[in-house]
Design a protein around this motif. Structure first.
Motif, mmCIF file in Angstrom:
data_model
loop_
_atom_site.group_PDB
_atom_site.id
_atom_site.type_symbol
_atom_site.label_atom_id
_atom_site.label_comp_id
_atom_site.label_asym_id
_atom_site.label_seq_id
_atom_site.Cartn_x
_atom_site.Cartn_y
_atom_site.Cartn_z
ATOM 1 N N CYS A 31 6.386 1.292 -12.409
ATOM 2 C CA CYS A 31 6.573 -0.160 -12.105
ATOM 3 C C CYS A 31 7.440 -0.878 -13.088
ATOM 4 O O CYS A 31 8.246 -1.784 -12.811
ATOM 5 N N TYR A 32 7.366 -0.649 -14.554
ATOM 6 C CA TYR A 32 8.020 -1.090 -15.438
ATOM 7 C C TYR A 32 9.615 -0.842 -15.438
ATOM 8 O O TYR A 32 10.382 -1.740 -15.421
ATOM 9 N N LEU A 65 10.973 -2.857 -12.088
ATOM 10 C CA LEU A 65 11.011 -4.287 -12.517
ATOM 11 C C LEU A 65 12.214 -4.569 -13.332
ATOM 12 O O LEU A 65 12.838 -5.681 -13.465
ATOM 13 N N TYR A 117 15.105 -7.215 -12.910
ATOM 14 C CA TYR A 117 15.091 -8.433 -13.809
ATOM 15 C C TYR A 117 16.585 -8.284 -14.641
ATOM 16 O O TYR A 117 17.220 -9.302 -14.806
ATOM 17 N N HIS A 149 6.529 -8.053 -5.750
ATOM 18 C CA HIS A 149 5.488 -8.460 -5.975
ATOM 19 C C HIS A 149 4.554 -8.779 -4.963
ATOM 20 O O HIS A 149 3.377 -8.596 -5.022
ATOM 21 N N LEU A 161 2.762 -5.572 -4.572
ATOM 22 C CA LEU A 161 1.446 -5.280 -5.716
ATOM 23 C C LEU A 161 0.577 -6.247 -5.226
ATOM 24 O O LEU A 161 -0.414 -6.071 -6.031
ATOM 25 N N GLY A 162 0.604 -7.107 -4.369
ATOM 26 C CA GLY A 162 -0.558 -8.143 -4.017
ATOM 27 C C GLY A 162 -0.329 -9.394 -4.985
ATOM 28 O O GLY A 162 -1.314 -10.049 -4.890
ATOM 29 N N ASP A 163 0.687 -9.681 -5.477
ATOM 30 C CA ASP A 163 0.873 -10.865 -6.362
ATOM 31 C C ASP A 163 1.494 -11.917 -5.619
ATOM 32 O O ASP A 163 2.747 -11.976 -5.588
ATOM 33 N N LEU A 173 3.267 -15.191 -7.369
ATOM 34 C CA LEU A 173 4.412 -14.776 -8.091
ATOM 35 C C LEU A 173 5.680 -14.474 -7.289
ATOM 36 O O LEU A 173 6.799 -14.778 -7.463
ATOM 37 N N SER A 228 -0.151 0.705 -5.552
ATOM 38 C CA SER A 228 -0.650 0.650 -6.715
ATOM 39 C C SER A 228 0.527 0.929 -7.558
ATOM 40 O O SER A 228 1.131 1.718 -7.561
ATOM 41 N N PRO A 229 0.586 0.215 -8.709
ATOM 42 C CA PRO A 229 1.699 0.392 -9.775
ATOM 43 C C PRO A 229 1.713 1.367 -10.623
ATOM 44 O O PRO A 229 2.611 1.898 -11.232
ATOM 45 N N THR A 230 0.345 1.925 -10.731
ATOM 46 C CA THR A 230 0.103 2.855 -11.932
ATOM 47 C C THR A 230 -0.352 4.337 -11.168
ATOM 48 O O THR A 230 -0.801 4.205 -9.934
ATOM 49 N N GLN A 277 -3.192 -4.856 -14.330
ATOM 50 C CA GLN A 277 -2.989 -3.920 -13.168
ATOM 51 C C GLN A 277 -1.631 -2.919 -13.757
ATOM 52 O O GLN A 277 -1.804 -1.774 -13.511
ATOM 53 N N HIS A 305 -6.899 -9.575 -5.445
ATOM 54 C CA HIS A 305 -5.835 -8.775 -4.850
ATOM 55 C C HIS A 305 -5.085 -8.103 -6.117
ATOM 56 O O HIS A 305 -4.745 -6.945 -5.852
ATOM 57 N N LEU A 306 -5.229 -8.585 -7.556
ATOM 58 C CA LEU A 306 -4.585 -7.978 -8.280
ATOM 59 C C LEU A 306 -5.490 -6.731 -9.008
ATOM 60 O O LEU A 306 -5.083 -6.160 -10.048
#
Lengths: 482, 246
Positions: free
Chosen positions: A157-158, A161, A165, A214, A217-219, A222, A356-358, B59, B91-92
């Motif tokens: 994920c890093y 992103l 960015y 975002h 990922l559930g954010d 953001l 799931s990011p990880t 997360q 959610h997070l």
């Protein structure tokens, strides 16, 4: 029961007038779209010519092949090796674009290339994460699982992103958009990179890409915050690329829904669905197929939002919704425990494919719950908490005053439980709604036409009636005679 | 009175700077956010947007996750019910956190059944009770288990914050409440109840009835929404008049 039967969308939407964009503006956009489709065709021709002329010299063509590949979907069910390789080639490409000495000169294959690249890049990230999670859950001892375990940083994920960015920063796109908002020349602030269409477009669509990541990922807050500098209107740059336009509204609408801002979500979904229904006839088939699936998903989401927040919808949407989800909508709007499975079914069919990011834990398969289950569970909690609101409302509509104990008798519940339902419904009728500014701004308004207050056990009920819209009616009928 | 979701009146500048930049993804800022959570717990301020940023760092970097800030954030979010904050925070969290603990005979309860998972599920139960306006149920559940006392211990003035919040929800929907019902909702009796209701809420106690002064929300006045006519709507008619002189 007769009492349960309510007309769909009886609520007057006070926002409606403000939302009602002028038909002319719509028409102009449709025209614009027709041109676009045409434009795309002619671009396609150009491109053929160009590649043909590049033929003999190896270098540029090689680059062209890479660029084209970056915007092309992987074949369905591609092997893991291919996915790894694809990640590497994205890294190389973005590294080249971002970290060469000075801005690179590239002829992009098509007008939509920038969108396609970002879209495909995120899609592959999404499907990779989902695949990895599924393998860990169902087949943690397979060869693929071993390979995934050894490469935890692929499609991390890093790095995803970071790409998005970096593209945004290189192109100074946020600064450019801010300048445009102030009616200044964006080129003043665009810098060496941002003045070039390649960087500007990549930067711009990376913002939309971030919105999507975002959200996956559930954010959700953001996700909406990301669009601070983009004004959602028909003049926005994304509106020139159908898929981008569509994607933006889907994710913005979905994020609003998850923030329980149902009126705003409905506004977003309605906007784009009306647009799609108007441009349907000019869409080329292949493009339309992908749109069509998301289209149905958005109708499902609108059905959910309308059940939470009864609203008068645009006629086109209303008719289509009735065709697609007629029965379901009636059941959703009736609420109660019987509606719960339906809410869940629609949510699952229409939500983004959460990730799931990880990397998952391959040693403990049961811990790797599908993120969709997680988000769905949280959403269903909200549905459960408010499932009695339609029942309460359907009764209150019939009276101006009512005794709480008597009503509890009708509903066959304990009075204290009913008192809770009444408070819940009251709280939920107050919703944050956008009026101006950034997407996360808003004011608390009463979204329901029904209001009430309890004086001990006596419920006082009031209703916001809508005066007849005579001017509107006359104008419409007058227009018919032209 | 527009309030943006990402706005917090008491947010310090250095937090604001991190939130607006890429440092919000930097694992090194985890400590700063954690301290900020502690500060919010102590001085009764609240900043959901910053707390979401901390959970996002967790997360992305699961090895950095610490249980205490996580539960403190959730407890703080309870104090602002019925806003969506609690759900947005959930959610997070890792997807397995809400899975019902498997009661299978399989000897692997330890993996899923972590203390954090248990705590989060307990707090979710409290949240549901609040969101379904079962306030007396909320207080009795809170008292039913020592774990709850541990969870809310860090949040300064939790019970009072909850009472104020419940009172404001009640004030929206009621003009008069039976004293007994109201006592249950606020979990206060006798003198304590009277002083809270009188001094903090500004409500009147009249024998067995609690009177809530009229406010914008509880007056429930009927309105008629009238059509708003803008001049633009006539543009076609007027254009038509020019195009086709009668």
């Amino acid at each position: 029961m007769a009492l349960y039967q309510r007309e769909p969308y009886t609520t007057a939407d006070r926002q409606k007038l403000a939302d009602n964009e002028s038909d002319q503006e719509e028409d102009a956009l449709v025209e614009d779209y027709k041109e676009q489709v045409h434009f795309d065709d002619s671009m396609g021709m150009d491109e053929l010519d160009r590649t043909a002329s590049f033929g003999p010299s190896g270098g540029p063509q090689d680059m062209q092949a890479q660029l084209a590949a970056a915007a092309t979907p992987l074949e369905y069910g591609a092997a893991l090796d291919t996915k790894f390789a694809s990640y590497d080639s994205y890294c190389n490409l973005f590294h080249y674009i971002l970290n060469s000495e000075g801005p690179v000169e590239l002829e992009v294959p098509t007008y939509y290339w920038a969108w396609d690249v970002i879209d495909e890049f995120i899609y592959q990230f999404e499907s990779f994460c989902r695949y990895r999670n599924r393998v860990a859950r169902t087949d943690p001892t397979s060869e693929d699982a071993q390979l995934l375990r050894e490469n935890p940083n692929t499609w991390g994920c890093y790095s995803v992103l970071n790409v998005l960015y970096s593209l945004i920063q290189r192109s100074q796109i946020n600064e450019q958009l801010e300048a445009m908002k102030r009616n200044e020349d964006p080129n003043q602030v665009a810098g060496e990179y941002g003045t070039r269409p390649l960087y500007r477009m990549l930067g711009y669509f990376s913002i939309i890409g971030l919105l999507r990541v975002h959200c996956l990922l559930g954010d959700f807050s953001l996700a909406l915050k990301t669009l601070d500098d983009i004004e959602l209107n028909k003049k926005a740059m994304f509106a020139r690329v159908m898929a981008a336009h569509f994607t933006t509204y889907y994710y913005v609408g979905f994020s609003y829904m998850m923030m329980r801002r149902y009126a705003d979500a409905i506004r977003m979904f309605s906007h784009i669905l009306v647009y799609v229904s108007r441009t349907k006839n000019f869409q080329k088939n292949a493009q339309y197929d992908s749109v069509s699936k998301k289209n149905d998903q958005m109708y499902a989401l609108i059905a959910i939002c309308v059940a939470f927040n009864p609203t008068k919808l645009d006629d086109t949407i209303h008719t289509a919704l009735r065709e697609k989800y007629g029965d379901q909508l009636v059941r959703l709007q009736r609420g109660g425990p019987e509606a719960l499975p339906l809410f869940e079914e629609l949510f699952r069919s229409a939500c983004p494919k959460f990730i799931s990011p990880t990397p998952p834990d391959f040693d403990v398969p049961e811990i790797n719950v599908d993120p969709v289950d997680h988000h769905c569970r949280i959403f269903m909690e909200e549905v459960k908490n408010t499932m009695w609101s339609p029942t309460v409302k359907s009764y209150l509509k019939l009276y101006t005053t009512m005794d709480l104990k008597k009503l509890a008798g009708f509903l066959e519940v304990e009075p204290e439980k009913l008192r809770g339902w009444l408070l819940v419904n009251k709280q939920r009728s107050r919703q944050v709604r956008w009026s101006e500014g950034a997407l996360l701004d808003g004011e608390i308004v009463n979204g329901s036409d029904l209001d009430y207050a309890m004086q001990g056990d006596l419920i006082h009920i009031s209703e916001a009636k809508v005066g007849r819209r005579l001017v509107d009616w006359y104008l419409r009928n007058l227009a018919r005679t032209y | 009175m527009g309030i943006a979701f990402d706005y917090a009146p008491d947010r310090p500048e250095h937090i604001e700077a991190i939130l607006n930049g890429l440092d919000r993804y930097n694992p090194e800022t985890t400590n700063i956010f954690q301290d900020y959570v502690t500060q919010q717990c102590e001085d009764r301020t609240y900043d959901c947007y910053a707390n979401l940023a901390l959970l996002k760092l967790y997360q992305f970097n699961p090895h950095l996750t610490r249980d205490e800030p996580t539960t403190n954030i959730l407890v703080k979010a309870l104090t602002v019910f019925p806003s969506p904050d609690f759900s947005l925070l959930l959610h997070l969290l890792p997807p397995h956190i809400l899975s019902p603990t498997t009661n299978n005979t399989a000897p692997t309860p330890s993996a899923v059944d972590t203390p954090l998972s248990e705590a989060v599920q307990k707090l979710s139960l409290l949240n549901s009770l609040l969101e379904t306006a079962n306030y007396s149920g909320f207080w009795s559940t809170l008292d039913s288990d020592d774990l709850y006392a541990d969870l809310i211990a860090d949040v300064n003035g939790f019970e009072e914050l909850m009472r104020v919040r419940i009172a404001s929800c009640v004030g929206q929907g009621c003009r008069e409440v039976e004293r007994g019902v109201c006592e249950g909702w606020l979990n206060l009796r006798g003198r304590e109840f009277e002083s809270f209701v009188g001094e903090i809420c500004g409500w009147g106690v009249d024998g067995e009835v609690v009177r809530i002064p009229v406010n914008k929300e509880n007056e429930a006045k009927g309105t008629v929404v009238r059509e708003e006519v803008k001049f633009d709507q006539f543009s076609r008619v007027i254009r038509r008049a020019y195009e086709q002189p009668a």
